[in-house]
Design a protein around this motif. Structure first.
Motif, short mmCIF file in Angstrom:
data_model
loop_
_atom_site.label_atom_id
_atom_site.label_comp_id
_atom_site.label_asym_id
_atom_site.label_seq_id
_atom_site.Cartn_x
_atom_site.Cartn_y
_atom_site.Cartn_z
N ASN A 1 -32.50 13.53 -25.30
CA ASN A 1 -33.14 14.72 -25.83
C ASN A 1 -33.46 15.65 -24.66
O ASN A 1 -34.18 15.26 -23.74
N LYS A 2 -32.94 16.86 -24.71
CA LYS A 2 -33.11 17.81 -23.60
C LYS A 2 -34.57 18.14 -23.34
O LYS A 2 -34.93 18.56 -22.24
N ASN A 3 -35.41 17.98 -24.36
CA ASN A 3 -36.83 18.29 -24.21
C ASN A 3 -37.66 17.11 -23.74
O ASN A 3 -38.88 17.22 -23.58
N CYS A 4 -37.00 15.97 -23.53
CA CYS A 4 -37.72 14.76 -23.11
C CYS A 4 -38.02 14.82 -21.61
O CYS A 4 -37.10 14.85 -20.79
N MET A 5 -39.29 14.82 -21.27
CA MET A 5 -39.69 14.87 -19.87
C MET A 5 -39.91 13.48 -19.27
O MET A 5 -39.93 13.29 -18.07
N LYS A 6 -40.10 12.50 -20.16
CA LYS A 6 -40.31 11.12 -19.73
C LYS A 6 -39.77 10.18 -20.80
O LYS A 6 -40.04 10.38 -21.99
N ALA A 7 -39.00 9.20 -20.40
CA ALA A 7 -38.44 8.24 -21.36
C ALA A 7 -39.56 7.54 -22.10
O ALA A 7 -40.55 7.11 -21.49
#
Length: 218
Positions: free
Chosen positions: A180-186
């Motif tokens: 997800n391009k908006n994911c900043m942290k897994a």
């Protein structure tokens, strides 16, 4: 992103990774947009193995197996031997997504054939946990898989996991990877297994291996 220098074994289908290294599992050969970004935990040394066309070759026409697996060589942090099967499916098609389960099951069956594929046995032998995941692409929505094959796969994963009896819910051994391009942290999503792991190939979006997989079991 700068290229990461990795140690290559003599087998072209095996890539050696050491602690804190980052790597993106992808299938450029088939132009799949699905990918899995991983970062190796401190104290861990692993192999990323190309299964289809690498570890396992010469299959009969119509046979399909999974793309890759990740194999713990040494874990100095948790002391766990883990194998993780990955099928890259950048698709919204429900039939194709369901077929990925059969591909993982078939891969395990071939690897249990010590006569035909003796070099593959080590990847499923004496493992504490064996996981499997289907990975999507950022612009695709993986359909939820709920069929007989998924139950068969989870039972198989639990059976070949040395600590399988300690696994309270066999469906925790299977999960979805959703870049997800908006994911900043897994992070792990959903309240019940099979879980989703949201990730991306940005600074904090890499899946920590093996700690994030172990987290699925708790």
């Amino acid at each position: 992103m700068s290229k990461i220098k990795v140690k290559q074994k003599k087998e072209a289908y095996v890539c050696h990774l050491s602690e804190r290294q980052k790597y993106i599992v992808q299938d450029e050969k088939h132009n799949s947009k699905a990918f899995v970004p991983i970062q190796i935990d401190a104290g861990n040394f692993v192999e990323v193995v190309q299964v289809d066309g690498g570890l396992i070759t010469g299959l009969p026409k119509g046979s399909n197996i999974c793309d890759n697996l990740i194999y713990t060589i040494k874990d100095c942090s948790m002391g766990l031997n883990i194998t993780w099967f990955i099928e890259l499916k950048g698709t919204k098609n429900e039939h194709e997504a369901k077929h990925s389960i059969d591909q993982i099951l078939e891969s395990i069956q071939y690897m249990q054939d010590q006569v035909m594929y003796p070099q593959a046995e080590k990847y499923i032998k004496n493992r504490d946990y064996v996981f499997a995941a289907v990975a999507g692409a950022p612009d695709k929505t993986l359909p939820v898989i709920n069929n007989k094959s998924l139950r068969m796969l989870c039972r198989k994963l639990q059976a070949i996991s040395g600590k399988g009896r300690e696994v309270k819910d066999m469906f925790t051994l299977f999960f979805y990877i959703k870049p997800n391009k908006n994911c900043m942290k897994a992070e792990v999503k959903k309240n019940a297994p099979p879980y989703d792991i949201l990730c991306y190939n940005n600074r904090g979006g890499y899946i920590q291996y093996p700690s994030m997989l172990k987290k699925l079991l708790t």
